[in-house]
Design an enzyme around this catalytic site. Structure first.
Site, PDB file in Angstrom:
ATOM      1  N   LYS A 181       0.841  -1.206   0.000  1.00 25.82           N
ATOM      2  CA  LYS A 181       0.000   0.000   0.000  1.00 25.82           C
ATOM      3  C   LYS A 181       0.879   1.261   0.000  1.00 25.82           C
ATOM      4  CE  LYS A 181      -3.655  -2.676   0.896  1.00 25.82           C
ATOM      5  NZ  LYS A 181      -4.597  -3.145  -0.094  1.00 25.82           N
TER       6      LYS A 181
HETATM    7  C1  LIG Z   1      -5.493  -4.212   0.644  1.00 32.15           C
HETATM    8  C2  LIG Z   1      -6.967  -4.161   0.573  1.00 32.15           C
HETATM    9  C3  LIG Z   1      -7.767  -4.660   1.615  1.00 32.15           C
HETATM   10  C4  LIG Z   1      -7.269  -5.471   2.777  1.00 32.15           C
HETATM   11  O1  LIG Z   1      -6.228  -5.032   3.493  1.00 32.15           O
HETATM   12  P1  LIG Z   1      -5.317  -6.047   4.360  1.00 32.15           P
HETATM   13  O2  LIG Z   1      -4.602  -5.093   5.254  1.00 32.15           O
HETATM   14  O3  LIG Z   1      -4.426  -6.774   3.424  1.00 32.15           O
HETATM   15  O4  LIG Z   1      -6.206  -6.949   5.136  1.00 32.15           O
HETATM   16  C5  LIG Z   1      -9.141  -4.503   1.517  1.00 32.15           C
HETATM   17  N1  LIG Z   1      -9.714  -3.922   0.444  1.00 32.15           N
HETATM   18  C6  LIG Z   1      -8.978  -3.469  -0.587  1.00 32.15           C
HETATM   19  C7  LIG Z   1      -9.688  -2.853  -1.745  1.00 32.15           C
HETATM   20  C8  LIG Z   1      -7.583  -3.589  -0.566  1.00 32.15           C
HETATM   21  O5  LIG Z   1      -6.868  -3.173  -1.617  1.00 32.15           O
END
Ligand SMILES: *Cc1c(COP(=O)(O)O)cnc(C)c1O
Length: 372
Positions: A181
């Site tokens: 991210k």
């Molecule tokens: C990354 C992501 C998540 C989940 O995040 P995690 O921290 O990996 O559990 C949920 N929704 C979207 C659209 C994402 O890109």
């Protein structure tokens, strides 16, 4: 050559912050959590922020705190990461999939009302790839039908819609800090809400069902351990202080790809401007022209992989995943299905060098030439 799909941006400041937490005796529920939460709330412009162990945990708690459960239906796009849909199943509710708009790859507001039933309680709005969804129309529909809005802003920290940050529109909004991210804490997430009552529920649910007035061994409700460690929160606080420079580097990498790839009729580029919005670049996803098929796309992925270039098919629609094969109400989502067959996420991170961008560009051109 080995160019990864993504790479975190960790400086000495994050490392020093971790070391100082390790030297303190406070490894959970401490000052770093408070600092990370308050930096986050003020950056997004929402009253309350609650740090959690992942974005997925955050989505789960947001749905629980809003009282969504069995018998309820929740509207959600299928062209997204599976966690957005899984969280709806965790609380026993039924996901109702909505197709996306071709240009933005966000859920198409014009399709929402036809999907609303007497059981519909909420819309999970995903700001896909850091591009804000059409909030004005979505909020108007939600108001008209008395639905909660949960923003899945996991890919969109810092994105803006008509001058307000993504994550500041919903009854709850969720961010995520997995290493791919825009900012990372290793693993982690954040739930935001403007409602004090929802914040209180979120804090209790995160911490084994303890309200603020409960002592450590009194549990008023059945909760979870979805806390985020002080180590992770300290990393997050440093990343938040660097957020503008992080988002700036990502924008500049996206612009470099754009300049090189513009004009190649074999591919569609992601929109780099949308009226009234600013994009927070999460990934750089191109799409093969629709005269190509999934086989062509997979051939390009294979060629790039052989050239040492990390790439991925963002996203395989959730309603086509084996995990959702038993879904009662099967749906045909033509845009999601067509886009899902032709997307390619290219390497994308803050310090991607010009030389590496050139290499990706050359190899992509060769792979596309190979399709003719
Ligand atoms: C990354 C992501 C998540 C989940 O995040 P995690 O921290 O990996 O559990 C949920 N929704 C979207 C659209 C994402 O890109």
């Amino acid at each position: 050559m080995n160019i990864p799909l993504s790479q975190p941006d960790i400086t000495d400041a994050e490392i020093d912050a971790v070391v100082s937490v390790m030297r303190s005796s406070r490894l959970s529920i401490g000052p770093s959590q408070q600092e990370f939460e308050s930096l986050f709330a003020s950056y997004i412009g929402v009253a309350h922020a609650v740090a959690v162990s992942s974005g997925t945990a955050g989505l789960h708690l947001a749905l629980l705190a809003l009282g969504i459960g069995p018998q309820d239906e929740v509207i959600v796009p299928s062209f997204t990461f599976i966690a957005a849909v899984n969280a709806i199943r965790y609380v026993g509710a039924d996901p109702i999939f909505i197709d996306i708009e071709l240009q933005t790859m966000n859920l198409n507001p014009a399709l929402i009302e036809a999907a609303i039933s007497a059981r519909t309680r909420a819309i999970v709005v995903v700001h896909t790839f850091g591009l804000p969804a059409e909030m004005d129309s979505i909020l108007a529909i939600a108001r008209r039908h008395n639905l909660f809005v949960i923003e899945d802003a996991c890919e969109a920290i810092g994105a803006e819609y008509r001058g307000k940050k993504a994550g500041s529109f919903g009854d709850a909004a969720v961010f995520a800090f997995y290493p791919n991210k825009q900012i990372t804490t290793g693993e982690g997430g954040m739930v935001l809400t403007p409602h004090a009552r929802i914040e209180r529920e979120l804090r209790a649910l995160r911490n084994q069902g303890r309200y603020e007035s409960d002592d450590w061994l009194q549990h008023s409700i059945i909760g979870y351990n979805y806390r985020l460690s002080e180590i992770a929160c300290a990393i997050g606080a440093v990343q938040m202080k660097r957020i503008e420079s992080i988002l700036g580097s990502r924008k500049s990498v996206a612009e470099k790809y754009h300049r090189r790839l513009a004009g190649d009729r074999r591919i569609e580029l992601p929109p780099n401007t949308i009226a009234g919005c600013s994009i927070s670049w999460f990934v750089y996803v191109i799409r093969l022209h629709n005269r190509y098929s999934r086989l062509h796309r997979d051939a390009v992925l294979d060629a790039l992989g052989l050239a040492g270039i990390g790439c991925a098919r963002y996203f395989a629609p959730v309603h086509l995943q084996p995990a959702y094969a038993g879904l009662k109400r099967m749906q045909h989502l033509p845009v999601s299905e067509s886009v899902g067959e032709r997307t390619i996420a290219l390497p994308f991170y803050n310090h991607l060098s010009d030389a590496d961008i050139d290499y990706v560009y050359d190899q992509l051109k060769r792979a596309l030439d190979g399709l003719e």
